[in-house]
Write an enzyme that holds these catalytic residues in place. Structure first.
Site, PDB file in Angstrom:
ATOM      1  N   SER A  75       0.839  -1.198   0.000  1.00  0.00           N
ATOM      2  CA  SER A  75       0.000   0.000   0.000  1.00  0.00           C
ATOM      3  C   SER A  75       0.880   1.257   0.000  1.00  0.00           C
ATOM      4  CB  SER A  75      -0.930  -0.085   1.211  1.00  0.00           C
ATOM      5  OG  SER A  75      -2.060   0.697   1.026  1.00  0.00           O
ATOM      6  N   HIS A 133      -3.897  -1.899  -4.488  1.00  0.00           N
ATOM      7  CA  HIS A 133      -5.290  -2.351  -4.293  1.00  0.00           C
ATOM      8  C   HIS A 133      -6.055  -2.229  -5.618  1.00  0.00           C
ATOM      9  CE1 HIS A 133      -4.128  -2.102  -0.136  1.00  0.00           C
ATOM     10  NE2 HIS A 133      -4.125  -0.786  -0.120  1.00  0.00           N
TER      11      HIS A 133
END
Lengths: 275, 255
Positions: free
Chosen positions: B130, B164
């Site tokens: 992330s 993501h």
């Protein structure tokens, strides 16, 4: 006229900043005294249910601090909230609108270097400066107090070192003055070497700026002091400032007990139970 | 003297932060460290050095298989005094998720950005998920707060990155939009997929879930060209690793 005060479009709001040397949001008497001062300052702007927002950035938005803030203000007449820049992913928020809708913005302690770096990354400094000019009270302790000055003495990197603040207030500030002798020593030598002079604050001592001019010193614990620190020809002078004592309010539970006791006493008197 | 290759493993999402009970990606990055008991340092800066996150790191990287440490930039008094020396002595530096904007701000303030480049050049493996993936690239798509934003990372890898990257996600849509507006081409990874770069070249894509994929994205004229990259699932021991060649899958026409 007092009634017109809030309606004048041309009036310049009084710029207020409360810098605190160190405190927590516990139920101890000096902590309650600090909380009531924050509440009073917020209420002077926002009335009966002022909005008080904590910016816990300097701590990395630790839940401990946020929880203690809510538990301190939750039982008082106000609308507490928090802006956690590290948690925005879970709680999206219109940062600027939220901050400018407050009556008091409280900045928690922690790393002053990280505080200013994260604020810069999120462009918070300009919002806080605008909030100040709009009369929103700015307050904070430790890193959250030094951030308003041109400079402070931070332990963000371990050893106490000078660090730049936002500069809304001129001069410098050193916090935890009584508790951390190495921080105080670093401050005195920095001022001796040309850092702008300013103030030293013990834990539970504070300085309140209301408009231009000199601040008033406050203390929530007997013996806690605020100092003026200045340099003249390389000689650093440190002089304690006369401070107003803030008495602690009785805790809420105690206030209710006292009220209950008085009611019973009155009833008994009326009934002639007591002599 | 370390003369090892420069390596970065950028997770779309996954590892101990997101895949409790599935250590495949964490095992993979630990395996890249050649030492028997690798030194692994966790940088949780993007989370504000959240205590619970640090505890989860130590549980995942337990003492029997590595020498784990962390650097808390919010509590410097507790950590190593010399950040540079500590980071350069690691085999693996693992960056946690959170706010990439805050991460980069705090790193700059402590000079971590230049230390990490030095560590990379010295052969310390860099990885993260992330925010801890976006940070390595020249440009990144952050969907952390509100509408996805385009921002600059450290630039060790001269590409853009989106994490993501799940089907139909707002980030994905925004990434395509940014590419059409002139963002440089780059790589995206779904949760469970990790992009392994050796030097500045993508070496392979590995995954902790059979279906997770990585993607290469480029702009051709006004079209965004998206290629799904053959991915090695790390779960099937003995599986023949797929060749790290991109297979053309789809081309998304410009809006």
């Amino acid at each position: 006229m007092a009634a017109e005060r809030g309606f004048s479009a041309t009036a310049t709001p009084v710029r207020r900043i409360l810098a605190l040397g160190g405190h927590e949001f516990s139920s101890s008497p000096p902590d309650r005294a600090v909380r009531e001062l924050l509440l009073r300052l917020a209420a002077e702007r926002g009335g009966g249910r002022p909005r008080i927002c904590i910016l816990p950035t300097a701590s990395g938005d630790t839940s401990d601090l946020i929880a203690s803030f809510y538990s301190a203000f939750g039982e008082r007449p106000c609308e507490p909230s928090d802006v956690s820049l590290f948690r925005l992913g879970r709680r999206p928020l219109a940062l600027r609108d939220h901050l400018l809708a407050q009556d008091l913005i409280y900045v928690g302690g922690g790393s002053m270097v990280n505080l200013l770096a994260v604020w810069e990354a999120h462009d918070i400094a300009s919002i806080l400066s605008l909030a100040w000019r709009q009369g929103i009270v700015l307050a904070g302790q430790s890193a959250g107090a030094m951030c308003w000055f041109e400079a402070g003495i931070t332990k963000s990197s371990g050893r106490p070192l000078a660090a730049a603040g936002l500069g809304l207030l001129s001069g410098s500030l050193c916090v935890h003055y009584n508790n951390e002798p190495e921080r105080r020593a670093a401050y005195l030598s920095a001022v001796g070497e040309g850092m702008p002079g300013g103030y030293g604050l013990d834990d539970y001592a504070g300085l309140l700026w209301e408009g231009e001019g000199t601040p008033s010193a406050l203390t929530a614990r007997r013996g806690a002091r605020a100092y003026r620190v200045s340099s003249r020809d390389g000689e650093v002078a440190e002089s304690p400032l006369p401070a107003r004592f803030l008495p602690a309010p009785a805790p809420a539970a105690l206030r209710e007990d006292i009220a209950e006791f008085r009611r019973i006493k009155t009833m008994r008197k009326r009934a002639g139970w007591l002599g | 003297m370390k003369t090892a290759a420069r390596q970065i493993v950028a997770f779309g999402g996954g590892g101990f932060s997101m895949e409790s009970g599935n250590p495949l990606l964490d095992d993979y990055v630990l395996g890249l460290a050649k030492a028997e008991r690798p030194r692994v340092c966790f940088l949780p800066s993007a989370s504000g050095d959240a205590d619970h996150y640090i505890v989860r790191f130590y549980r995942a990287f337990s003492a029997h298989r590595c020498e784990a440490s962390h650097i808390s930039l919010f509590r410097r008094e507790q950590g190593p005094d010399d950040l540079r020396r500590h980071l350069l002595s690691q085999d693996l530096i693992y960056v946690g998720g959170g706010s990439v904007v805050s991460l980069l701000g705090v790193w700059r303030a402590h000079g971590i950005d230049s230390i990490l480049r030095e560590a990379w050049e010295a052969g310390v493996v860099l990885c993260g998920l992330s925010a801890g993936s976006l940070c390595w690239f020249a440009e990144a798509v952050s969907g952390f707060h509100g509408a996805p934003k385009r921002l600059r990372g450290l630039g060790l890898l001269p590409f853009s990155n989106c994490v993501h990257y799940e089907r139909g996600s707002k980030r994905g849509e925004a990434y395509h939009g940014f590419l059409r507006e002139g963002m440089r081409g780059g790589y995206a990874a779904e949760d469970g997929a990790a992009l392994h770069f050796v030097g500045e070249e993508l070496s392979r894509v590995v995954a902790s879930r059979p279906e997770a994929r990585g993607y290469r994205l480029d702009v051709a004229g006004s079209r965004v060209v998206e290629m799904r990259i053959a991915t090695t699932y790390l779960g099937d021991r003995g599986a023949v690793p797929a060749a790290p060649l991109p297979e053309a899958l789809s081309t998304a026409p410009a809006a």
